[in-house]
Design a protein around this motif. Structure first.
Motif, PDB file in Angstrom:
ATOM      1  N   THR A   1       0.764  -1.161  -0.104  1.00 28.24           N
ATOM      2  CA  THR A   1       0.024   0.017  -0.068  1.00 28.24           C
ATOM      3  C   THR A   1       0.690   1.213  -0.110  1.00 28.24           C
ATOM      4  O   THR A   1       1.730   1.418   0.772  1.00 28.24           O
ATOM      5  CB  THR A   1      -0.980   0.027   1.351  1.00 28.24           C
ATOM      6  OG1 THR A   1      -1.840  -1.015   1.157  1.00 28.24           O
ATOM      7  CG2 THR A   1      -1.765   1.471   1.143  1.00 28.24           C
ATOM      8  N   LEU A   2       0.428   2.107  -1.121  1.00 28.46           N
ATOM      9  CA  LEU A   2       1.128   3.484  -0.988  1.00 28.46           C
ATOM     10  C   LEU A   2       0.610   4.218  -0.054  1.00 28.46           C
ATOM     11  O   LEU A   2      -0.779   4.466  -0.042  1.00 28.46           O
ATOM     12  CB  LEU A   2       1.035   3.919  -2.471  1.00 28.46           C
ATOM     13  CG  LEU A   2       1.641   5.192  -2.864  1.00 28.46           C
ATOM     14  CD1 LEU A   2       1.684   5.384  -4.434  1.00 28.46           C
ATOM     15  CD2 LEU A   2       0.543   6.414  -2.388  1.00 28.46           C
ATOM     16  N   SER A   3       1.271   5.119   1.078  1.00 24.89           N
ATOM     17  CA  SER A   3       0.545   6.026   1.731  1.00 24.89           C
ATOM     18  C   SER A   3       1.241   7.363   1.890  1.00 24.89           C
ATOM     19  O   SER A   3       2.419   7.192   1.926  1.00 24.89           O
ATOM     20  CB  SER A   3       0.918   5.475   3.095  1.00 24.89           C
ATOM     21  OG  SER A   3      -0.084   4.111   3.352  1.00 24.89           O
ATOM     22  N   LEU A   4       0.473   8.475   1.428  1.00 17.74           N
ATOM     23  CA  LEU A   4       1.077   9.684   1.313  1.00 17.74           C
ATOM     24  C   LEU A   4       0.224  10.774   2.304  1.00 17.74           C
ATOM     25  O   LEU A   4      -1.096  10.671   2.355  1.00 17.74           O
ATOM     26  CB  LEU A   4       0.946  10.270   0.008  1.00 17.74           C
ATOM     27  CG  LEU A   4       1.927   9.506  -0.950  1.00 17.74           C
ATOM     28  CD1 LEU A   4       1.560   9.975  -2.373  1.00 17.74           C
ATOM     29  CD2 LEU A   4       3.349   9.517  -0.603  1.00 17.74           C
ATOM     30  N   THR A   5       0.928  11.668   2.793  1.00 24.21           N
ATOM     31  CA  THR A   5      -0.012  12.670   3.651  1.00 24.21           C
ATOM     32  C   THR A   5       0.535  14.026   2.901  1.00 24.21           C
ATOM     33  O   THR A   5       1.552  14.322   2.275  1.00 24.21           O
ATOM     34  CB  THR A   5       0.752  12.667   4.935  1.00 24.21           C
ATOM     35  OG1 THR A   5       0.502  11.619   5.758  1.00 24.21           O
ATOM     36  CG2 THR A   5       0.269  13.938   5.970  1.00 24.21           C
TER      37      THR A   5
ATOM     38  N   GLN B   1      -4.229   6.623   0.427  1.00 25.22           N
ATOM     39  CA  GLN B   1      -3.867   5.228   0.620  1.00 25.22           C
ATOM     40  C   GLN B   1      -4.149   4.610  -0.784  1.00 25.22           C
ATOM     41  O   GLN B   1      -5.470   4.635  -1.138  1.00 25.22           O
ATOM     42  CB  GLN B   1      -4.392   4.534   1.813  1.00 25.22           C
ATOM     43  CG  GLN B   1      -3.732   4.906   3.221  1.00 25.22           C
ATOM     44  CD  GLN B   1      -4.017   3.827   4.233  1.00 25.22           C
ATOM     45  OE1 GLN B   1      -4.933   3.519   4.278  1.00 25.22           O
ATOM     46  NE2 GLN B   1      -2.969   3.695   5.000  1.00 25.22           N
ATOM     47  N   LEU B   2      -3.142   3.959  -1.354  1.00 22.11           N
ATOM     48  CA  LEU B   2      -3.396   3.260  -2.646  1.00 22.11           C
ATOM     49  C   LEU B   2      -3.155   1.812  -2.488  1.00 22.11           C
ATOM     50  O   LEU B   2      -1.845   1.596  -2.163  1.00 22.11           O
ATOM     51  CB  LEU B   2      -2.902   3.774  -3.853  1.00 22.11           C
ATOM     52  CG  LEU B   2      -3.166   3.194  -5.265  1.00 22.11           C
ATOM     53  CD1 LEU B   2      -4.551   3.507  -5.728  1.00 22.11           C
ATOM     54  CD2 LEU B   2      -2.276   4.097  -6.169  1.00 22.11           C
ATOM     55  N   SER B   3      -3.887   1.010  -2.382  1.00 22.56           N
ATOM     56  CA  SER B   3      -3.368  -0.576  -2.028  1.00 22.56           C
ATOM     57  C   SER B   3      -3.260  -1.089  -3.226  1.00 22.56           C
ATOM     58  O   SER B   3      -3.443  -0.794  -4.519  1.00 22.56           O
ATOM     59  CB  SER B   3      -4.651  -1.118  -1.384  1.00 22.56           C
ATOM     60  OG  SER B   3      -5.780  -1.235  -2.365  1.00 22.56           O
ATOM     61  N   SER B   4      -2.485  -2.303  -2.965  1.00 22.50           N
ATOM     62  CA  SER B   4      -1.923  -3.367  -4.114  1.00 22.50           C
ATOM     63  C   SER B   4      -1.562  -2.864  -5.243  1.00 22.50           C
ATOM     64  O   SER B   4      -1.944  -2.781  -6.586  1.00 22.50           O
ATOM     65  CB  SER B   4      -3.179  -4.046  -4.610  1.00 22.50           C
ATOM     66  OG  SER B   4      -4.056  -4.758  -3.416  1.00 22.50           O
ATOM     67  N   VAL B   5      -0.317  -2.029  -4.858  1.00 26.41           N
ATOM     68  CA  VAL B   5       0.103  -1.113  -6.080  1.00 26.41           C
ATOM     69  C   VAL B   5       1.047  -2.162  -7.080  1.00 26.41           C
ATOM     70  O   VAL B   5       1.385  -3.078  -6.972  1.00 26.41           O
ATOM     71  CB  VAL B   5       1.349  -0.215  -5.529  1.00 26.41           C
ATOM     72  CG1 VAL B   5       0.713   0.861  -4.666  1.00 26.41           C
ATOM     73  CG2 VAL B   5       2.575  -0.784  -4.742  1.00 26.41           C
ATOM     74  N   THR B   6       0.841  -1.522  -8.322  1.00 29.00           N
ATOM     75  CA  THR B   6       1.316  -2.525  -9.412  1.00 29.00           C
ATOM     76  C   THR B   6       2.525  -1.465 -10.141  1.00 29.00           C
ATOM     77  O   THR B   6       2.548  -0.286  -9.971  1.00 29.00           O
ATOM     78  CB  THR B   6       0.259  -2.887 -10.513  1.00 29.00           C
ATOM     79  OG1 THR B   6      -0.181  -1.573 -11.126  1.00 29.00           O
ATOM     80  CG2 THR B   6      -0.760  -3.396  -9.592  1.00 29.00           C
ATOM     81  N   PRO B   7       3.060  -2.196 -11.240  1.00 24.51           N
ATOM     82  CA  PRO B   7       4.166  -1.290 -11.959  1.00 24.51           C
ATOM     83  C   PRO B   7       3.225  -0.297 -12.795  1.00 24.51           C
ATOM     84  O   PRO B   7       3.942   0.713 -13.644  1.00 24.51           O
ATOM     85  CB  PRO B   7       4.482  -2.251 -12.902  1.00 24.51           C
ATOM     86  CG  PRO B   7       4.431  -3.542 -12.215  1.00 24.51           C
ATOM     87  CD  PRO B   7       3.181  -3.601 -11.638  1.00 24.51           C
ATOM     88  N   GLU B   8       1.890  -0.010 -12.835  1.00 20.73           N
ATOM     89  CA  GLU B   8       1.368   1.203 -13.289  1.00 20.73           C
ATOM     90  C   GLU B   8       1.196   2.214 -12.357  1.00 20.73           C
ATOM     91  O   GLU B   8       0.484   3.445 -12.931  1.00 20.73           O
ATOM     92  CB  GLU B   8      -0.163   0.515 -13.732  1.00 20.73           C
ATOM     93  CG  GLU B   8      -0.150  -0.625 -14.754  1.00 20.73           C
ATOM     94  CD  GLU B   8       0.413  -0.144 -16.005  1.00 20.73           C
ATOM     95  OE1 GLU B   8       1.156  -1.035 -16.624  1.00 20.73           O
ATOM     96  OE2 GLU B   8       0.074   0.837 -16.666  1.00 20.73           O
ATOM     97  N   ASP B   9       1.570   2.168 -11.107  1.00 19.43           N
ATOM     98  CA  ASP B   9       1.248   3.230 -10.250  1.00 19.43           C
ATOM     99  C   ASP B   9       2.241   4.234 -10.014  1.00 19.43           C
ATOM    100  O   ASP B   9       2.244   5.071  -9.391  1.00 19.43           O
ATOM    101  CB  ASP B   9       0.824   2.552  -8.984  1.00 19.43           C
ATOM    102  CG  ASP B   9      -0.610   1.981  -9.184  1.00 19.43           C
ATOM    103  OD1 ASP B   9      -0.590   0.617  -8.317  1.00 19.43           O
ATOM    104  OD2 ASP B   9      -1.553   2.532  -9.552  1.00 19.43           O
TER     105      ASP B   9
END
Length: 120
Positions: free
Chosen positions: A17-21, A83-91
């Motif tokens: 999961t990508l997490s940014l603030t 939060q962006l879950s299940s990141v892939t090479p498209e993210d």
């Protein structure tokens, strides 16, 4: 003038999961008529709206990302998160937070952006 500053890991592993603030200063995220947005730009591609959390706490997500996206806020810290879950090479992309005026329909302020890569 409102200032926005993104923060978070620059490297995420696939399936994680990508997490940014986004920390906001110079104005409140509860001010009427503003949508606090996340936008990204993959390398060599155009801008993509991820979603937003409105001044009243309502959220909207890009349908193409909705199943993996969550945007929340902490009004005590005047910040909002992605939060962006299940990141892939498209993210991989530069991820921006921004302030959008919903009545005037324009982006008023942007953060400088943060580059996120996906690699194991």
């Amino acid at each position: 003038q409102v200032q926005l500053q993104e923060s978070g890991p620059g490297l995420v592993k696939p399936s994680q999961t990508l997490s940014l603030t986004c920390a906001v200063s110079g104005g409140s995220i509860t001010t009427d008529y503003y949508y606090w947005s996340w936008i990204r730009q993959p390398p060599g591609k155009g801008l993509e709206w991820i979603g937003y959390i409105a001044y009243n706490g309502n959220t909207y997500y890009n349908p193409s990302l909705k199943s993996r996206t969550s945007i929340a806020r902490d009004t005590s810290k005047n910040q909002f998160t992605l939060q962006l879950s299940s990141v892939t090479p498209e993210d991989p992309a530069v991820y921006y937070c921004a302030k959008y005026h919903c009545e005037g329909r324009y982006l008023e302020d942007w953060g400088q952006g943060t580059l996120v890569t996906v690699s194991s």
